[in-house]
Design an enzyme around this catalytic site. Sequence first.
Site, PDB file in Angstrom:
ATOM      1  N   HIS A  74       0.836  -1.207   0.000  1.00 35.71           N
ATOM      2  CA  HIS A  74       0.000   0.000   0.000  1.00 35.71           C
ATOM      3  C   HIS A  74       0.870   1.256   0.000  1.00 35.71           C
ATOM      4  O   HIS A  74       0.670   2.169  -0.821  1.00 35.71           O
ATOM      5  CB  HIS A  74      -0.918  -0.028   1.236  1.00 35.71           C
ATOM      6  CG  HIS A  74      -1.865   1.116   1.338  1.00 35.71           C
ATOM      7  ND1 HIS A  74      -3.206   0.978   1.097  1.00 35.71           N
ATOM      8  CD2 HIS A  74      -1.665   2.419   1.655  1.00 35.71           C
ATOM      9  CE1 HIS A  74      -3.794   2.145   1.267  1.00 35.71           C
ATOM     10  NE2 HIS A  74      -2.876   3.040   1.614  1.00 35.71           N
ATOM     11  N   GLU A  75       1.859   1.298   0.884  1.00 38.31           N
ATOM     12  CA  GLU A  75       2.691   2.492   1.000  1.00 38.31           C
ATOM     13  C   GLU A  75       3.641   2.643  -0.193  1.00 38.31           C
ATOM     14  O   GLU A  75       3.949   3.764  -0.599  1.00 38.31           O
ATOM     15  CB  GLU A  75       3.449   2.489   2.325  1.00 38.31           C
ATOM     16  CG  GLU A  75       2.555   2.448   3.566  1.00 38.31           C
ATOM     17  CD  GLU A  75       1.431   3.490   3.594  1.00 38.31           C
ATOM     18  OE1 GLU A  75       1.575   4.577   2.981  1.00 38.31           O
ATOM     19  OE2 GLU A  75       0.394   3.219   4.242  1.00 38.31           O
TER      20      GLU A  75
END
Length: 195
Positions: A74-75
């Site tokens: 996600h990051e």
Amino acid sequence: MDIGPKFPQSFDPYVKLLLDAMKHSGCAVNKERHFSCEDCNGNVSGGFDASVSQIVLCQNNICNQAHMNRVVTHELIHAFDHCRAHVDWFTNVRHLACSEVRAANLSGDCSLLNEIFRLHFGLKQHHQTCVRDRAIRSILAVRNISREVAQKAVDEVFESCFNDHEPFGRIPHNKTYARYAHRDFQNRDRYYSNI
């Protein structure tokens, strides 16, 4: 003896593809420089600090290796967007909304298995609903704005950002799809080398 989650090694196809895409875009990631493990408040699992191009992993809120892999993925999507799209994270909520839609859509956050664990399933177009909801929640976690403003920003960018699958080329619904996407990414330039 440390038995907690480890940084996803090269066998995680989501992370492998994103690290290759970052390098290909001129933004190679150095594990020691671009990642920070910290204790975080609340139930936040991680974040991307655009001011220093660093991913923060909330070691006190990451419960297992699968969770760690999803948070890193996600990051890294935010980091990829920062590299390729020059996102205005701090003043343009639509830019933030677009990256949050992409991260929820492409990271596995809304996989069928994760949604079953959350006891959310069975709705028509459930994946899109999950992506929209998680993007709004993520915006509210990092910006002091109303739910209505966050929802409006997500609504305005949803169609184009939901359909932007870079660097995967498709929504990687599981690790098999992520492996296929990584193989396709590695072969992209090969198709044009003889033209």
